[in-house]
Design a protein around this motif. Sequence first.
Motif, PDB file in Angstrom:
ATOM      1  N   UNK A  76       0.830  -1.211   0.000  1.00  0.00           N
ATOM      2  CA  UNK A  76       0.000   0.000   0.000  1.00  0.00           C
ATOM      3  C   UNK A  76       0.865   1.262   0.000  1.00  0.00           C
ATOM      4  N   UNK A  77       2.012   1.164   0.676  1.00  0.00           N
ATOM      5  CA  UNK A  77       2.873   2.340   0.808  1.00  0.00           C
ATOM      6  C   UNK A  77       3.725   2.584  -0.443  1.00  0.00           C
ATOM      7  N   UNK A  78       4.251   1.503  -1.026  1.00  0.00           N
ATOM      8  CA  UNK A  78       5.206   1.642  -2.122  1.00  0.00           C
ATOM      9  C   UNK A  78       4.741   1.025  -3.444  1.00  0.00           C
ATOM     10  N   UNK A  79       3.536   0.506  -3.484  1.00  0.00           N
ATOM     11  CA  UNK A  79       3.061  -0.104  -4.711  1.00  0.00           C
ATOM     12  C   UNK A  79       3.675  -1.470  -4.950  1.00  0.00           C
ATOM     13  N   UNK A  80       3.791  -1.852  -6.217  1.00  0.00           N
ATOM     14  CA  UNK A  80       4.269  -3.191  -6.562  1.00  0.00           C
ATOM     15  C   UNK A  80       5.679  -3.465  -6.056  1.00  0.00           C
ATOM     16  N   UNK A  81       6.494  -2.411  -5.887  1.00  0.00           N
ATOM     17  CA  UNK A  81       7.852  -2.592  -5.377  1.00  0.00           C
ATOM     18  C   UNK A  81       7.846  -3.222  -3.983  1.00  0.00           C
ATOM     19  N   UNK A  82       6.807  -2.904  -3.202  1.00  0.00           N
ATOM     20  CA  UNK A  82       6.759  -3.402  -1.833  1.00  0.00           C
ATOM     21  C   UNK A  82       5.902  -4.636  -1.640  1.00  0.00           C
ATOM     22  N   UNK A  83       5.360  -5.176  -2.729  1.00  0.00           N
ATOM     23  CA  UNK A  83       4.462  -6.330  -2.628  1.00  0.00           C
ATOM     24  C   UNK A  83       5.145  -7.525  -1.970  1.00  0.00           C
ATOM     25  N   UNK A  84       4.538  -8.016  -0.887  1.00  0.00           N
ATOM     26  CA  UNK A  84       5.038  -9.209  -0.207  1.00  0.00           C
ATOM     27  C   UNK A  84       6.222  -8.988   0.694  1.00  0.00           C
TER      28      UNK A  84
END
Length: 224
Positions: free
Chosen positions: A163-171
């Motif tokens: 939620x904070x960084x988009x796909x870069x932060x996924x998982x």
Amino acid sequence: MTITFTDTEFRKLVDQFEWRAFSTYEFIDLVKIEHPDAWASFVKQYGSGGKGSGKPYSAYSRVSRILDYWSKPGRKLVDKLKYERAPKAANWGSPVIRHWAQDKTRIRGPLIAEEVLPSSPLFYEGAVITIPVNRYERDPAARRACIAHHKAICAACGMDFEKRYGSRGAGFIHVHHKVAVAKRGQRHKVDPVGDLIPVCPNCHAMLHTLDDGLTVEALKMLLQ
């Protein structure tokens, strides 16, 4: 060259490094845990190798060739990075070890102690410094089961990296052992739901800053 791992099996191994760079040595440690029969067959066929073995080719270089195979154009399940000095603990004949990444354009940063995979070397800027530490085996499957149940959201502050960084932060998330592995001091069964809990790197660091038994629940109340 005969390939031992299917593309699916190889992907699952590389996925466990979660976009971090890793050495051939670290990958071999993972193979020993996840595919012990395959590793045993390499040793039986090629020998264990290592410093002083007198063997120009060994089970270690066999795995290195597998990594190289999957880095070729048209396969590209892993990217080839530069060589780094081999840690003394590796006991390899070669003074350097190749490093790899799932995708060299998406390499994530360093780990704190609780996130280190078996035999991960620690490096600092400038000259390479070997730091003697006790490293405790962690089961990657238990980590995955913990995140599958609790989700990749910090149990202390509620941080959701996607939620904070988009796909870069996924998982992305750390997994905290409610009772530190070092305190147990021996091999033991892990309940991924009851013994492990996802936390963000900041909260994870705070849980380990002082050896005072701070719990995730107590840290959550402190933040409130």
